[in-house]
Structure formats: structure tokens, C-alpha cells
Design an enzyme around this catalytic site. Structure first.
Site, PDB file in Angstrom:
ATOM      1  NE  ARG A   1      -2.379   0.563   3.616  1.00 23.98           N
ATOM      2  CZ  ARG A   1      -2.435   1.482   4.580  1.00 23.98           C
ATOM      3  NH1 ARG A   1      -3.066   2.618   4.372  1.00 23.98           N
ATOM      4  NH2 ARG A   1      -1.881   1.250   5.742  1.00 23.98           N
TER       5      ARG A   1
ATOM      6  CB  THR B   1      -2.095   6.975  -3.366  1.00 23.90           C
ATOM      7  OG1 THR B   1      -1.503   5.663  -3.377  1.00 23.90           O
ATOM      8  CG2 THR B   1      -1.205   7.941  -4.126  1.00 23.90           C
TER       9      THR B   1
ATOM     10  CG  ASP C   1       1.445  -8.024   9.684  1.00 23.69           C
ATOM     11  OD1 ASP C   1       2.081  -8.984   9.201  1.00 23.69           O
ATOM     12  OD2 ASP C   1       1.364  -6.915   9.130  1.00 23.69           O
TER      13      ASP C   1
ATOM     14  CG  ASP D   1       4.769  -8.113  11.349  1.00 29.36           C
ATOM     15  OD1 ASP D   1       5.570  -8.161  10.398  1.00 29.36           O
ATOM     16  OD2 ASP D   1       4.313  -7.051  11.793  1.00 29.36           O
TER      17      ASP D   1
END
Length: 237
Positions: free
Chosen positions: A124, A128, A222, A225
Site C-alpha cells: 500500500r 495514496t 499481521d 509478522d
């Protein structure tokens, strides 16, 4: 029976959601829910997370491969009899989305040694907030293969669609893509099914919803992770 008919009737490991025919949810057995309970626990050790997530990954991959086309094939057994079996009707390629998708790569290599592997990196953009392609490396003949796209998390669907676009632009037919996914939100499934209706999706859980920050609820944290035990720039959605 043709290879297409075989594929359409090969969902023994999954149930198809009624509102989205292309979405295949692993049968919610007690064992599967018990494994999900372990890895969703915020206090789970990395060892436990890797072990049980790996077991679920294997179930997902087995179910995904079962959606591929097969042809009838006969062999002679050691006692001289004929066994009327099946064989793959097309070559297969796995494409993990770096890095969480790489958690599924080793399991797939164990199932199918020597399989072709590609890589896609989508993250990402900080400014934006939209998914951005940073890297892709695909087999030269990927357009002639069926592709298993490996990405554990399907939240908003933006990153998944960006990765699917990479495959389609490389010549892969939409109906030859199976998206192998660990957790999916209703919004993410809707986005992918609406934009790419011929893509098959295999997932182990459809979550309740997304929260205001686009994290899945009840969620798992996550995935990358927790699986690899390292920190990266931020969640990919």
C-alpha cells in the site's frame, strides 16, 4: 466426463458459498476451529502459530489443487490389474505475494516438488493508500499454466486485485487462477468476485467484518509478522 466436469465436481474438501459460487470455504470441522483458536490467540507463541498455520495452509493448498482440471488416466498395478485414475490436465504454477504469501510456498513445494514458482510484491502506497506493484517475476510460460495465487489476507481486496491484474496482464486466463487465502472479509470477497468473477477463491475463514482501519474482525493480526517473526513497513490491504 471431461476435465472441466471433473473440476466442477471436485469440491469434497470445501463448501461453496451460495451467494458467491466461486468462493470455496474449507469445511468448518472441529479440528479446523481448534487450530484457528490457537493461532488467533494474541498470546500464541511464534512456534505454535507457524505450526498450526502451516497445517491449515496445507489444507487450503490441497483444496485449491482439487479445483484444477484432471483427465482420466489408467495405470497397471503391481498385481497386473488396471487402475482407472486421474492425472493433472494442465501444468501448475504457484505465485506467492511477498511476503505473507511465502508462508504457503514451502508447503506447496512439499506437496509438489519442482513446481514452478513466481513472485509478486504489492504494498500500500503511504501517500495514496492504494496498492502499488513494486516487483514481479513470473515463469516465461505462465500464460499456459493454471496459477495458484498465494496470499493469506483478503481485507479490502485492493492488493489481491492488483496481484490478479499482474497475472492477467502476463497472459493468464482469469478462469485459470485460484486465489488461495487464509482469512477473507465479506467486503474483500465482494470486491474480488465483482471485478474478477471467474477467479476461484479458497479460504479457511470468512470473517465478520472490517473495522474502521480496514482490519478484519475478529482477525488474526499481521500474518507475516506472526509467521516470520519480523517487522515490516505495515499492513497490505
Amino acid at each position: 466426463m471431461t476435465s472441466t466436469e471433473l473440476r466442477e465436481n471436485s469440491t469434497a474438501l470445501t463448501t461453496t458459498t451460495r451467494d458467491r459460487p466461486g468462493v470455496h470455504l474449507l469445511v468448518q470441522t472441529k479440528q479446523l476451529r481448534a487450530m484457528h483458536t490457537i493461532i488467533r490467540d494474541r498470546h500464541a507463541t511464534q512456534e505454535a502459530f507457524v505450526n498450526y498455520a502451516g497445517r491449515i495452509n496445507r489444507l487450503l493448498l490441497e483444496a485449491a489443487v482439487d479445483l484444477l482440471p484432471f483427465d482420466y488416466h489408467e495405470v497397471t498395478t503391481p498385481v497386473g490389474e488396471t487402475y482407472r485414475g486421474l492425472r493433472f490436465a494442465s501444468r501448475v504454477c504457484a505465485v506467492p505475494v511477498i511476503r505473507a504469501g511465502e508462508s504457503m510456498e514451502s508447503a506447496f513445494r512439499e506437496l509438489y516438488p519442482g513446481v514452478s514458482i513466481g513472485k509478486i510484491l504489492v504494498q500500500r502506497d503511504k501517500n495514496t493508500k492504494l496498492p502499488r506493484l513494486y516487483y514481479s517475476h513470473l515463469p516465461d510460460d505462465i500464460a499456459s499454466r493454471h496459477v495458484l495465487l498465494l496470499e493469506p489476507m483478503l481485507a479490502t481486496g485492493g492488493s489481491a486485485l492488483a496481484a490478479i491484474d499482474v497475472l492477467v496482464e502476463a497472459g493468464v486466463r482469469e478462469d485459470r487462477i485460484v486465489f488461495v487465502n487464509f482469512l477473507a472479509s465479506p467486503q474483500g470477497l465482494e470486491a474480488v468476485c465483482r471485478a474478477r468473477p471467474q477467479v476461484q477463491i479458497v479460504t479457511s475463514s470468512i470473517e465478520e467484518r472490517l473495522n474502521d482501519e480496514a482490519f478484519m474482525i475478529p482477525g488474526i493480526g499481521d500474518f507475516g509478522d506472526r509467521f516470520f517473526g519480523t517487522v515490516h513497513a505495515g499492513p497490505v490491504r
